[in-house]
Motif scaffolding. Structure first.
Motif, PDB file in Angstrom:
ATOM      1  N   SER A 166       5.016  24.151  10.897  1.00 27.37           N
ATOM      2  CA  SER A 166       6.478  24.165  11.011  1.00 27.37           C
ATOM      3  C   SER A 166       7.003  22.803  11.455  1.00 27.37           C
ATOM      4  CB  SER A 166       6.926  25.233  12.007  1.00 27.37           C
ATOM      5  OG  SER A 166       6.640  26.528  11.525  1.00 27.37           O
ATOM      6  N   MET A 167       6.240  22.107  12.276  1.00 30.04           N
ATOM      7  CA  MET A 167       6.658  20.783  12.737  1.00 30.04           C
ATOM      8  C   MET A 167       6.550  19.751  11.617  1.00 30.04           C
ATOM      9  SD  MET A 167       5.191  20.683  16.630  1.00 30.04           S
ATOM     10  CE  MET A 167       6.522  19.635  17.169  1.00 30.04           C
ATOM     11  N   LEU A 168       5.587  19.940  10.735  1.00 29.59           N
ATOM     12  CA  LEU A 168       5.423  19.014   9.617  1.00 29.59           C
ATOM     13  C   LEU A 168       6.528  19.188   8.576  1.00 29.59           C
ATOM     14  CD1 LEU A 168       1.535  19.182   9.207  1.00 29.59           C
ATOM     15  CD2 LEU A 168       2.887  17.235  10.033  1.00 29.59           C
ATOM     16  N   LYS A 169       7.260  20.310   8.655  1.00 28.77           N
ATOM     17  CA  LYS A 169       8.402  20.518   7.758  1.00 28.77           C
ATOM     18  C   LYS A 169       9.584  19.645   8.159  1.00 28.77           C
ATOM     19  CE  LYS A 169       7.477  25.397   6.679  1.00 28.77           C
ATOM     20  NZ  LYS A 169       8.016  26.793   6.817  1.00 28.77           N
ATOM     21  N   ALA A 170       9.645  19.277   9.432  1.00 28.48           N
ATOM     22  CA  ALA A 170      10.754  18.474   9.932  1.00 28.48           C
ATOM     23  C   ALA A 170      10.541  17.000   9.580  1.00 28.48           C
ATOM     24  CB  ALA A 170      10.878  18.637  11.444  1.00 28.48           C
ATOM     25  N   ASN A 171      11.631  16.266   9.417  1.00 26.62           N
ATOM     26  CA  ASN A 171      11.516  14.834   9.131  1.00 26.62           C
ATOM     27  C   ASN A 171      10.890  14.083  10.303  1.00 26.62           C
ATOM     28  OD1 ASN A 171      12.705  15.081   6.594  1.00 26.62           O
ATOM     29  ND2 ASN A 171      14.777  14.903   7.437  1.00 26.62           N
ATOM     30  N   SER A 172      11.179  14.579  11.513  1.00 27.77           N
ATOM     31  CA  SER A 172      10.630  13.973  12.723  1.00 27.77           C
ATOM     32  C   SER A 172      10.456  15.076  13.758  1.00 27.77           C
ATOM     33  CB  SER A 172      11.573  12.895  13.259  1.00 27.77           C
ATOM     34  OG  SER A 172      11.057  12.327  14.448  1.00 27.77           O
ATOM     35  N   LEU A 220      -4.537  16.688  23.337  1.00 25.10           N
ATOM     36  CA  LEU A 220      -3.341  16.053  22.785  1.00 25.10           C
ATOM     37  C   LEU A 220      -3.670  14.682  22.196  1.00 25.10           C
ATOM     38  CD1 LEU A 220      -0.306  16.674  22.511  1.00 25.10           C
ATOM     39  CD2 LEU A 220       0.056  15.314  24.579  1.00 25.10           C
ATOM     40  N   LYS A 221      -4.526  13.942  22.880  1.00 30.11           N
ATOM     41  CA  LYS A 221      -4.925  12.623  22.372  1.00 30.11           C
ATOM     42  C   LYS A 221      -5.704  12.769  21.069  1.00 30.11           C
ATOM     43  CE  LYS A 221      -7.311   8.349  23.634  1.00 30.11           C
ATOM     44  NZ  LYS A 221      -8.034   7.606  24.689  1.00 30.11           N
ATOM     45  N   ALA A 222      -6.600  13.759  21.019  1.00 32.70           N
ATOM     46  CA  ALA A 222      -7.387  13.987  19.803  1.00 32.70           C
ATOM     47  C   ALA A 222      -6.480  14.415  18.651  1.00 32.70           C
ATOM     48  CB  ALA A 222      -8.450  15.053  20.063  1.00 32.70           C
ATOM     49  N   LEU A 223      -5.493  15.263  18.948  1.00 26.88           N
ATOM     50  CA  LEU A 223      -4.567  15.715  17.914  1.00 26.88           C
ATOM     51  C   LEU A 223      -3.746  14.545  17.383  1.00 26.88           C
ATOM     52  CD1 LEU A 223      -3.156  17.921  16.283  1.00 26.88           C
ATOM     53  CD2 LEU A 223      -1.655  18.317  18.255  1.00 26.88           C
ATOM     54  N   SER A 224      -3.267  13.704  18.288  1.00 24.04           N
ATOM     55  CA  SER A 224      -2.485  12.538  17.882  1.00 24.04           C
ATOM     56  C   SER A 224      -3.297  11.612  16.981  1.00 24.04           C
ATOM     57  CB  SER A 224      -2.014  11.770  19.122  1.00 24.04           C
ATOM     58  OG  SER A 224      -1.299  10.612  18.768  1.00 24.04           O
ATOM     59  N   THR A 225      -4.545  11.371  17.369  1.00 22.58           N
ATOM     60  CA  THR A 225      -5.430  10.500  16.582  1.00 22.58           C
ATOM     61  C   THR A 225      -5.674  11.082  15.195  1.00 22.58           C
ATOM     62  OG1 THR A 225      -6.539   9.733  18.595  1.00 22.58           O
ATOM     63  CG2 THR A 225      -7.711   9.428  16.505  1.00 22.58           C
ATOM     64  N   LYS A 226      -5.875  12.405  15.146  1.00 21.89           N
ATOM     65  CA  LYS A 226      -6.121  13.078  13.872  1.00 21.89           C
ATOM     66  C   LYS A 226      -4.902  13.003  12.966  1.00 21.89           C
ATOM     67  CE  LYS A 226      -8.550  15.688  11.070  1.00 21.89           C
ATOM     68  NZ  LYS A 226      -9.797  15.193  10.421  1.00 21.89           N
ATOM     69  N   LEU A 227      -3.719  13.239  13.516  1.00 23.57           N
ATOM     70  CA  LEU A 227      -2.489  13.194  12.725  1.00 23.57           C
ATOM     71  C   LEU A 227      -2.262  11.803  12.147  1.00 23.57           C
ATOM     72  CD1 LEU A 227      -0.118  15.342  14.975  1.00 23.57           C
ATOM     73  CD2 LEU A 227      -0.927  15.936  12.684  1.00 23.57           C
ATOM     74  N   ILE A 228      -2.509  10.784  12.965  1.00 25.21           N
ATOM     75  CA  ILE A 228      -2.329   9.403  12.499  1.00 25.21           C
ATOM     76  C   ILE A 228      -3.316   9.078  11.385  1.00 25.21           C
ATOM     77  CG2 ILE A 228      -2.551   6.980  13.167  1.00 25.21           C
ATOM     78  CD1 ILE A 228      -1.479   7.782  15.948  1.00 25.21           C
ATOM     79  N   MET A 230      -4.502  11.038   9.269  1.00 26.30           N
ATOM     80  CA  MET A 230      -4.113  11.778   8.065  1.00 26.30           C
ATOM     81  C   MET A 230      -2.776  11.287   7.505  1.00 26.30           C
ATOM     82  SD  MET A 230      -5.101  15.652   9.321  1.00 26.30           S
ATOM     83  CE  MET A 230      -4.441  16.405   7.827  1.00 26.30           C
ATOM     84  N   GLY A 231      -2.186  10.299   8.179  1.00 28.13           N
ATOM     85  CA  GLY A 231      -0.915   9.776   7.716  1.00 28.13           C
ATOM     86  C   GLY A 231       0.275  10.647   8.076  1.00 28.13           C
ATOM     87  N   LYS A 232       0.078  11.600   8.997  1.00 31.52           N
ATOM     88  CA  LYS A 232       1.156  12.501   9.416  1.00 31.52           C
ATOM     89  C   LYS A 232       1.854  11.907  10.642  1.00 31.52           C
ATOM     90  CE  LYS A 232      -0.265  15.578   6.383  1.00 31.52           C
ATOM     91  NZ  LYS A 232       0.519  15.911   5.168  1.00 31.52           N
ATOM     92  N   THR A 233       2.549  10.811  10.426  1.00 33.03           N
ATOM     93  CA  THR A 233       3.145  10.087  11.543  1.00 33.03           C
ATOM     94  C   THR A 233       4.510  10.629  11.961  1.00 33.03           C
ATOM     95  OG1 THR A 233       4.050   8.475   9.968  1.00 33.03           O
ATOM     96  CG2 THR A 233       1.920   7.959  10.990  1.00 33.03           C
ATOM     97  N   SER A 234       4.967  11.700  11.305  1.00 38.72           N
ATOM     98  CA  SER A 234       6.270  12.263  11.658  1.00 38.72           C
ATOM     99  C   SER A 234       6.204  13.088  12.939  1.00 38.72           C
ATOM    100  CB  SER A 234       6.797  13.147  10.519  1.00 38.72           C
ATOM    101  OG  SER A 234       5.918  14.246  10.290  1.00 38.72           O
TER     102      SER A 234
END
Length: 257
Positions: A166-172, A220-228, A230-234
């Motif tokens: 649901s968060m990835l649906k948002a622009n930010s 949270l740090k691991a999730l942030s690293t994973k998102l980055i 994957m190019g999911k910087t939003s």
């Protein structure tokens, strides 16, 4: 011994810094202005008291569509009604109450399933709900997980992962975890999280709390690293320490989220 000395030093440093800042009598008014967050969907866990209460309130008055995610649904609904009564006729407050018990994985899954069915994007998730059972004996959930770990880390992490689509649906979007300087008192030892596991040291609620907050920071740090990667910087991952506070004491700058 060295870990305990470091924990004491970090805690003392935080309290001292807080007192210095407080001596300047910074204002406690919200930093958000009316209509600043119009149209944004925000979930705040543990929003019937303390940090969660004021965070949810200020966000709602700034125009956000706030979802109070909490166990005490009746109390939350009364609070939401009282907020709406505090507004003038020209403003509509958008506050919804949904039941969520982080002690129960099934409750977390039901909550996220209902949210997914709504089809709404999620712009901000504030993981505020947490426990510190000082002065009590070691306690476990029905699934045999130590309660500090379940609420402060496992339940919160599960909620975050299930809401991520649901968060990835948002622009930010933002994930904001209310953490604690108490993480300096902890150590990540998964084998000690379950009922029946042998303790390497005498059980301490403060250490268990610290461990849960440390595990949550690492997640949270691991999730942030994973998102980055994957190019999911939003989706921005943020951890905050709201300062050492007394029960029922309002937190400075709660609107800074």
């Amino acid at each position: 011994m060295m870990m305990m000395i470091k924990a004491m030093w970090e805690t003392a440093k935080e309290i001292t810094l807080q007192r210095i800042v407080m001596s300047y009598q910074l204002r406690s008014a919200a930093l958000l202005v009316p209509n600043q967050l119009d149209g944004l969907y925000v979930i705040v866990t543990g929003s019937t008291s303390g940090i969660g209460y004021y965070t949810a309130r200020e966000l709602a008055f700034a125009g956000a569509r706030v979802i109070m995610a909490c166990r005490r649904v009746d109390e939350a609904e009364k609070i939401a009604e009282s907020w709406k009564e505090d507004t003038d006729d020209s403003k509509t407050l958008h506050v919804e109450v949904m039941e969520l018990d982080l002690l129960s994985p099934s409750s977390v899954r039901q909550f996220t399933a209902e949210w997914d069915q709504s089809g709404k994007p999620l712009h901000i998730l504030i993981n505020n709900a947490g426990i510190l059972l000082l002065g009590e004996s070691r306690q476990f959930t029905e699934d045999g997980i130590e309660k500090h770990i379940q609420v402060n880390h496992i339940g919160t992490s599960l909620l975050t992962l299930l809401l991520l689509p649901s968060m990835l649906k948002a622009n930010s979007a933002r994930i904001v975890n209310v953490n604690s300087v108490g993480h300096h008192w902890g150590a990540v030892e998964p084998k000690s999280w379950k009922m029946g596991a042998e303790e390497e040291r005498k059980f301490s609620n403060m250490m268990s709390y610290g461990s849960s907050k440390l595990a949550q920071l690492m997640f949270l740090k691991a999730l942030s690293t994973k998102l980055i990667s994957m190019g999911k910087t939003s989706v921005l991952c943020v951890a905050v320490h709201p300062a050492v506070r007394r029960q029922n004491e309002r937190v400075l700058d709660v609107g800074s989220f």
